[in-house]
Design a protein around this motif. Structure first.
Motif, PDB file in Angstrom:
ATOM      1  N   GLN A 171      25.189  36.114  55.709  1.00 28.39           N
ATOM      2  CA  GLN A 171      26.436  35.357  55.671  1.00 28.39           C
ATOM      3  C   GLN A 171      26.229  33.893  56.014  1.00 28.39           C
ATOM      4  OE1 GLN A 171      28.820  37.755  58.390  1.00 28.39           O
ATOM      5  NE2 GLN A 171      29.725  38.878  56.674  1.00 28.39           N
ATOM      6  N   PRO A 197      23.230  36.193  49.501  1.00 32.59           N
ATOM      7  CA  PRO A 197      24.476  35.898  50.209  1.00 32.59           C
ATOM      8  C   PRO A 197      25.445  37.068  50.119  1.00 32.59           C
ATOM      9  CG  PRO A 197      24.476  34.799  48.080  1.00 32.59           C
ATOM     10  CD  PRO A 197      23.114  35.422  48.247  1.00 32.59           C
ATOM     11  N   ARG A 208      27.660  30.282  50.318  1.00 34.11           N
ATOM     12  CA  ARG A 208      26.687  30.875  51.237  1.00 34.11           C
ATOM     13  C   ARG A 208      25.263  30.734  50.725  1.00 34.11           C
ATOM     14  NH1 ARG A 208      30.351  36.122  53.195  1.00 34.11           N
ATOM     15  NH2 ARG A 208      31.467  34.943  54.805  1.00 34.11           N
TER      16      ARG A 208
END
Length: 238
Positions: A171, A197, A208
């Motif tokens: 994350q 991600p 991300r």
């Protein structure tokens, strides 16, 4: 090995042809067999209908099908590769249908990828028949305690097959540091590690990925996105 097409397994869905959206085979044309059941409870799981009886009627979301039914549907369209996923598919290794499924796919000439969370040790026949294991150990943000989501003996056995690629869902940069610690602790070759991600829409995945790409490459890891999400969003069956 005896192969019985009448053996059965508990299945959520069989779909394809589509493409593999994650990991070392990203973009390859394939079909998916999604089995029921999981031993983990990741709070961001994108297929909770395979295991979460508190939110889903599993009698409605899961069905028992014969190996013949599963294989016939999976090979429709001649995908060339079949991905067995879940849930946690290696929980089915003690079922007669498991080896019959692997053998039937192998005899049909297709490659077989198994997606696993890395907590289950593959049996010798499983290791022999599977083309590749996509191993996705879960990090702390998944929510389960470390003793439940990290099983060193299973990781060692999967690594020892010589067929394992390791994929970590991140994350943000803090998760990447956890991946580095994990790969060092378990002696995983960075060249066999993919960092991906977490997200179920393109803006989240791109944001991300931008955060983790440079440090992942610097650490010697590969990176992957979720190609199926970019193509079809969070729609099931792709």
């Amino acid at each position: 090995m005896t192969v019985s097409l009448s053996d059965t397994l508990v299945v959520r869905e069989v779909f394809g042809p589509t493409v593999q959206g994650e990991g070392p085979s990203t973009g390859r044309r394939c079909a998916f067999i999604r089995l029921g059941g999981c031993n983990l409870t990741c709070h961001w799981c994108d297929t909770p209908e395979t295991w979460d009886a508190s939110r889903f009627d599993l009698r409605a979301t899961l069905t028992r099908r014969t190996v013949e039914q599963i294989v016939t549907r999976a090979l429709d369209g001649e995908p060339g590769m079949v991905v067995i996923t879940g849930g946690e598919p290696l929980l089915h290794q003690q079922q007669d249908g498991w080896l019959s499924l692997l053998a039937a796919l192998t005899f049909a000439g297709t490659e077989v990828e198994v997606e696993t969370n890395g907590t289950q040790t593959p049996t010798e026949p499983t290791a022999r028949l599977v083309t590749r294991f996509n191993v996705s150990p879960k990090l702390a943000h998944a929510g389960d305690p470390a003793a439940k989501r990290i099983r060193p003996e299973a990781l060692r056995a999967l690594h020892a097959t010589g067929k394992a690629a390791f994929k970590f869902v991140c994350q943000g940069p803090d998760d990447l540091r956890e991946v580095q610690d994990f790969t060092t602790a378990h002696a995983l070759d960075p060249a066999r590690v993919w960092v991906m991600p977490e997200g179920t829409d393109t803006p989240t995945l791109c944001a991300r990925l931008a955060e983790i790409a440079d440090p992942a490459i610097a650490a010697g890891f590969n990176i992957t996105t979720r190609l199926h999400v970019h193509a079809w969003g969070d729609e099931k069956g792709h």
